[in-house]
Design an enzyme around this catalytic site. Structure first.
Site, PDB file in Angstrom:
ATOM      1  N   HIS A 418     -43.167 -45.163 -70.984  1.00 27.90           N
ATOM      2  CA  HIS A 418     -41.718 -44.982 -71.055  1.00 27.90           C
ATOM      3  C   HIS A 418     -41.164 -44.725 -69.663  1.00 27.90           C
ATOM      4  O   HIS A 418     -41.885 -44.366 -68.735  1.00 27.90           O
ATOM      5  CB  HIS A 418     -41.334 -43.851 -72.024  1.00 27.90           C
ATOM      6  CG  HIS A 418     -41.644 -42.471 -71.536  1.00 27.90           C
ATOM      7  ND1 HIS A 418     -40.894 -41.824 -70.573  1.00 27.90           N
ATOM      8  CD2 HIS A 418     -42.617 -41.590 -71.900  1.00 27.90           C
ATOM      9  CE1 HIS A 418     -41.395 -40.606 -70.369  1.00 27.90           C
ATOM     10  NE2 HIS A 418     -42.444 -40.445 -71.151  1.00 27.90           N
ATOM     11  N   CYS A 419     -39.884 -44.945 -69.526  1.00 28.47           N
ATOM     12  CA  CYS A 419     -39.170 -44.547 -68.307  1.00 28.47           C
ATOM     13  C   CYS A 419     -38.107 -43.565 -68.759  1.00 28.47           C
ATOM     14  O   CYS A 419     -38.420 -42.424 -69.090  1.00 28.47           O
ATOM     15  CB  CYS A 419     -38.604 -45.757 -67.573  1.00 28.47           C
ATOM     16  SG  CYS A 419     -37.709 -46.947 -68.596  1.00 28.47           S
ATOM     17  N   SER A 420     -36.866 -43.990 -68.844  1.00 25.38           N
ATOM     18  CA  SER A 420     -35.826 -43.121 -69.385  1.00 25.38           C
ATOM     19  C   SER A 420     -35.411 -43.610 -70.768  1.00 25.38           C
ATOM     20  O   SER A 420     -35.719 -42.998 -71.766  1.00 25.38           O
ATOM     21  CB  SER A 420     -34.626 -43.063 -68.429  1.00 25.38           C
ATOM     22  OG  SER A 420     -34.989 -42.400 -67.241  1.00 25.38           O
ATOM     23  N   THR A 426     -39.910 -49.806 -68.303  1.00 27.89           N
ATOM     24  CA  THR A 426     -40.884 -49.902 -69.394  1.00 27.89           C
ATOM     25  C   THR A 426     -41.175 -51.357 -69.733  1.00 27.89           C
ATOM     26  O   THR A 426     -42.324 -51.739 -69.954  1.00 27.89           O
ATOM     27  CB  THR A 426     -40.367 -49.158 -70.638  1.00 27.89           C
ATOM     28  OG1 THR A 426     -40.156 -47.779 -70.317  1.00 27.89           O
ATOM     29  CG2 THR A 426     -41.350 -49.260 -71.788  1.00 27.89           C
TER      30      THR A 426
END
Length: 824
Positions: A418-420, A426
C-alpha cells in the site's frame, strides 16, 4: 480514420521542429490539427509534387502547453503558435498574418480546454472504418476478471486454495473506487470485510491481485490504515491481513516447505541438489547463490545452529511505498501506517518512493531540458536532465518491485502493498512485480490484462492524473513577442506561469474555499482531491494541475527498462509502450477515461466508445518483438520464469522523448563502458594473485545475477556489468534501495560541464553565439524533408509527425498519425 470535417484552413504556414522549417497548409477540425505539406499553392503549380503530399495529424487532447506569440506587422517577424504535446513532440507554426495566428490559437483553446464535459472528447465520436481490421475486434471483451483469476487458480468451481470471489462490491457501494469483484481469504466473511473496511482509507481493504501458480504465495494490495494520533486498531483488519498471509500455507494441499523435496518447483532455487562437493565443501554454484541472495553472508538459525536454506523460510512483508516520515505524518490527520505490534506475523519495509508532486516536478525538469526541440537542433540540457532525478525515481520503483518479486517468487512469502490511497505507487509496485514474476504478463495479451487489472479495475485515477479535459492555464499569450523579437532557445517562451495565470489560480482557490457543501479530503500525502462520497460521473471532472502526475508514465518507463535489459523475454516491443503512452492522453478510445471502474460502468463506455486494445491487436505485427523467445526453462540461463532489473543500468527512454540514444544516454553509456574496462582490468590483476585459474562455473554464475533468479543487491561479482565509480556496494541485509541515489549521482552527472555544443543553450550565452546562430537557423536549408525523416542523422529528431520515413513510401496524400503510422 475518415477525413475530418475541417473548420479552418490556413495556407502557406511554416512549421518548425528541431530548427528545421517546412512549408505547408494548416487545417483545424474539432479534434485535430492537420498539417499538409507541400502546400496546395506549390502542388497546383507542379503536379509532380502531388505524389509526395503528406498529412500529419496532431490530436488536440494531448496538448500540454500552447503559447501564442503575436507580433506587430511592422516587426517583420511572423506571429507564431508554439505547442508542446504530451508525447514530447514540439512544434512551432509561424503565421505571416497575426490575425490568423490569433484565430487558430483561440480555436484550438476552445476545442481543448473549454469542453466542459468528458463526453465531448474524441472517444465518443471516433469510429474506425467498417472495413478496417480494428472494427472487427471488440477490445472490451479482452479482460474478464473471473477469467483472469481462474487462470490464477481461483474460481467458484475450482478447489479451495484459500481464496474466494466476493461480490460485496458488485454495485460499488462497499468501496466506490474498487472493482466489482474482490478476491479475499476464504475464511473471512463479508461481515468481517465490512468492519475491516472502516479501518482502511476509502474502504480499500486488503484484497488479492496475484497468486503465484507454483508456491501459492500472493500479492495483495490495499490503502493505508487509519490509526490516527490515538493509535486506533481494528481486530477485523488484523484478522484479514493475517488470513491473507496464511492462506498460501493452509490451503497448499499439504505441501511442505521442507527443503528435502525431490523436485523443487521451477521458480525456486534448487539448493538441495549438488549443493556440496564430495569432500563436504560448499560448491561454487552454492557460493554464487549465496552472493546473489544474501549479499555474500551465510545465515544460520540462532536456536538450532542449522544453516538457513534460501527459499525455505517465509518472511511475510507489508510494503509501505511512502517515505517513513510521510507515513507517520499522516497520523496527524487521521491516517498513518500499521503498528507492527498488532501484525507480528509480518515485517514492514518502507520503500521511500516520493509522492505525485515530486514526480510531476521531476518530469517538468526533464521537459525544461528538452523544451526548445521546436526551434533548436541542439541536444538536451544534460545538467537539467541530471537535476530532474528522473532516472533515480525509476530505479527506486524498479528496486522496490524487485524486492516484492524476490519475496514472493524465491523466498515463498506473501506481500501486502500500500501507499496512501493505494492507486498510484501501489499500482506501480504491484504491476511491475507481477511483470517480473509471471511470463504471461510479458505477452501482448497478458500485459493488457495486467493493465486492466492492476490499473483500471483497481482504480488508478487516469482522468485526474492525466488531465484529459485540459486547463486554461496551459494556453498562454506571450506579451514579450509584441516587441517583435524572435524565439531563441532558453529564453522565456510563454510556457511559465504568467501573472494572469496566477490571478486565475487565485480565483479558483478562493471559489473552492467558499464553495458550500464540499469537504476537503486528501489523497497520497495530504493533497485535497475528491469528496468522500463519490460524485456522479459528470461532476468534478475539471482538470486540476496539481493532481496531474506521470504515475502510469513511470510504470511504462520501468517496463521499458525491463524490456531493454531482457530483450528476449517480452512479446511486445518498445513501440507498443510508446503508443500506449500516447493513447493514455489522446482520448481517442474510452479505455483510459474516468477514474475507476464504477465511473466507466455508469458512463456506459463499452457501448459508447471503442477500446484501445482493438487498435493494438489489429496491428499485432507492428508491436511484436522479433527477439521474443517464449520458452520458459529455469534450468537454462536467460529463459527463467522470473526476471529482475539491473537497477544500476537504468537509461533514458530516448525514443519517447524523440531523441537518439547518444543525445540522452551518451554520457551514461560512456561512463558504463569506462567502468567496465576498469572492472576488467581489476579482475585481470586480481586473478594473477591466485595460484590457480578462476573456476569457470563461478564466473558464469556471477556474470548475470538478474538471470539467476534473484535481484542483484551487491557489486561483489567482478564479471557482471560493473557499477560506475562512486556507487557503494549494498551491505548484507540492507535495504534494497541502498546505493540508488549515489548510483545516479554518478550515472546522471550534474556537476560535469560538457562542451557547449552538447547541451541546450537554456541559460543564455554571454557571447551571443547561440542567439546569433538561432536567428539564422531558419534561413539555412536544413529541413526540406524533415517531416519525412525518422530518428537518425546528426540530431536524431523525428519528423513533425513523430517518425515517418520517405523511404519506399510515395503514396498520394499519405495520412500520418502524430505518433508515426498511417491512420485508417
Amino acid at each position: 480514420m475518415a477525413a475530418p470535417h475541417l473548420k479552418h484552413t490556413f495556407a502557406n504556414i511554416h512549421a518548425l521542429r528541431g530548427g528545421k522549417p517546412e512549408l505547408g497548409d494548416l487545417a483545424l477540425s474539432d479534434y485535430h490539427l492537420v498539417f499538409r505539406f507541400p502546400p496546395e499553392s506549390l502542388t497546383a503549380a507542379d503536379l509532380s509534387l502531388k505524389k509526395s503530399v503528406k498529412q500529419v495529424w496532431f490530436a488536440f487532447h494531448i496538448i500540454s502547453q500552447c503559447t501564442l506569440r503575436p507580433t506587430p506587422p511592422s516587426s517583420g517577424v511572423p506571429s507564431s503558435i508554439r505547442i508542446r504535446f504530451r508525447d514530447f513532440t514540439y512544434v512551432s507554426f509561424n503565421f505571416s498574418d497575426d490575425k490568423e495566428a490569433r484565430e487558430a490559437f483561440e480555436f484550438i483553446k476552445a476545442r481543448t480546454s473549454k469542453l466542459g464535459s468528458v463526453d465531448k472528447l474524441l472517444a465518443f465520436s471516433y469510429r474506425p472504418p467498417s472495413n478496417a481490421p480494428e472494427s472487427k475486434i471488440n477490445g472490451w471483451d479482452l479482460y474478464d476478471a473471473r477469467a483472469e483469476f481462474r487462470r490464477q487458480g481461483i474460481s467458484e468451481k475450482s478447489r479451495d486454495l484459500g481464496w474466494r470471489i466476493s461480490t460485496i462490491n458488485k454495485d460499488y457501494s462497499f468501496s466506490p473506487t474498487y472493482p466489482a469483484l474482490l478476491i479475499v481469504p476464504s475464511k473471512i466473511s463479508d461481515i468481517t470485510l465490512k468492519y475491516a473496511a472502516s479501518y482502511r482509507s476509502r474502504q480499500r481493504i486488503p484484497t488479492l491481485t496475484y497468486r503465484h501458480p507454483v508456491n501459492n504465495c500472493t500479492i495483495t494490495r490495499c490503502s493505508q490504515p487509519l490509526p490516527g494520533i490515538s493509535f486506533k486498531r481494528n481486530i477485523q483488519d488484523e484478522s484479514l491481513v493475517s488470513a491473507c498471509f496464511s492462506a498460501s500455507t493452509e490451503f497448499a494441499g499439504g505441501a511442505s516447505l521442507d527443503t528435502t523435496v525431490e523436485s523443487p518447483p521451477p521458480s525456486t532455487v534448487d539448493l538441495t541438489i549438488e549443493s556440496e562437493n564430495t569432500d563436504g565443501s560448499v560448491s561454487d554454484i552454492q557460493k554464487a547463490e549465496d552472493e546473489l541472495t544474501v549479499g555474500g553472508t551465510i545465515l544460520y538459525d540462532e536456536k538450532t545452529g542449522k544453516r538457513l536454506i534460501y527459499g525455505a523460510q517465509q518472511q511475510n512483508l507489508i510494503v509501505d511505498a511512502r517515505p517513513v516520515i510521510n507515513s507517520y505524518a499522516m497520523q496527524a490527520i487521521g491516517y498513518g501506517t500499521e503498528n507492527m505490534e498488532h501484525y507480528k506475523f509480518a515485517k514492514k519495509e518502507y520503500l521511500n518512493i516520493d509522492n505525485i508532486h515530486v514526480m510531476r516536478e521531476s518530469l517538468e525538469k526533464v521537459i525544461s531540458a528538452i523544451k526548445d526541440a521546436d526551434v533548436s537542433p541542439f541536444p538536451p540540457n544534460k545538467e537539467l536532465l541530471a537535476k530532474s532525478k528522473w532516472l533515480k525515481h525509476i530505479s527506486g520503483i524498479l528496486s522496490g518491485s524487485a524486492l516484492i518479486a524476490q519475496r514472493v517468487g524465491i523466498q515463498h512469502s506473501n506481500v501486502l502493498i500500500h501507499c496512501s490511497d493505494g492507486w498510484d505507487r501501489t499500482g506501480q509496485l504491484s504491476a511491475l512485480s507481477q511483470l517480473m514474476l509471471d511470463p504471461y504478463y510479458r505477452t501482448l495479451e497478458g500485459f493488457i490484462v495486467l493493465v486492466e487489472k492492476d490499473w483500471l479495475s483497481f482504480g488508478h485515477m487516469f482522468h485526474l492524473r492525466s488531465g484529459h479535459l485540459s486547463h486554461e492555464d496551459w494556453f498562454t499569450v506571450d506579451g514579450d513577442a509584441l516587441a517583435g523579437t524572435a524565439v531563441k532557445p532558453g529564453e522565456n517562451d510563454g510556457r511559465q506561469d504568467h501573472f494572469e495565470n496566477a490571478i486565475a489560480g487565485a480565483k479558483r482557490f478562493w471559489n473552492k474555499k467558499t464553495a458550500p457543501g464540499k469537504d476537503a479530503v486528501t489523497d497520497a500525502d495530504g493533497t485535497p482531491i475528491e469528496t468522500a462520497v463519490e460524485p456522479a460521473v459528470a461532476e468534478n471532472m475539471a482538470t486540476r494541475p496539481k493532481d496531474i502526475s506521470p504515475v502510469f508514465h513511470q510504470f511504462l518507463d520501468a517496463t521499458y527498462q525491463l524490456l531493454r535489459q531482457h530483450p528476449t523475454r517480452f512479446e511486445f516491443n518498445e513501440r507498443f509502450l510508446r503508443r500506449l503512452h500516447y493513447h493514455v492522453y489522446s482520448c481517442q478510445y474510452g479505455t483510459f477515461l474516468f477514474n475507476n471502474e464504477r465511473q466507466r460502468h455508469e458512463a456506459r463506455l463499452q457501448e459508447r466508445t471503442r477500446s484501445v486494445w482493438a487498435y493494438f491487436l489489429s496491428r499485432r505485427s507492428e508491436f511484436t518483438n522479433e527477439q521474443y523467445d517464449p520458452t520458459v526453462d529455469d534450468h537454462v540461463r536467460g529463459r527463467e520464469r522470473i526476471i529482475f532489473p539491473r537497477c544500476d543500468d537504468v537509461r533514458w527512454w530516448h525514443q519517447l522523448f524523440n531523441r537518439t540514444d547518444d543525445e540522452m544516454n551518451g554520457d551514461l553509456n560512456a561512463l558504463a563502458a569506462t567502468a567496465e574496462r576498469v572492472a576488467a582490468y581489476q579482475q585481470a590483476s586480481s586473478s594473477s594473485e591466485f595460484s590457480g585459474p578462476i573456476d569457470a562455473g563461478t564466473s558464469d554464475a556471477n556474470s548475470n545475477p538478474s538471470s539467476s533468479g534473484a535481484p542483484s543487491r551487491t557489486s561483489a561479482s567482478p564479471t557482471r556489468s560493473p557499477l560506475p565509480p562512486g556507487l557503494a556496494a549494498t551491505t548484507a541485509g540492507g535495504s534494497v534501495l541502498i546505493g540508488v541515489e549515489s548510483a545516479h549521482e554518478v550515472l546522471t552527472p550534474g556537476t560535469r560541464s560538457p562542451a557547449p555544443l552538447n547541451r541546450n543553450a537554456v541559460a543564455g550565452d554571454p557571447t551571443g553565439t547561440f542567439a546569433a546562430l538561432q536567428e539564422r537557423i531558419s534561413g539555412l536549408s536544413l529541413g526540406k524533408a524533415m517531416f519525412g525523416g525518422g530518428i537518425g542523422g546528426s540530431t536524431g529528431r523525428n519528423s513533425i509527425g513523430g517518425i515517418g520515413s520517405n523511404s519506399g513510401r510515395n503514396s498520394q496524400n499519405e495520412l500520418v498519425e502524430q505518433e508515426m503510422k498511417s491512420m485508417d
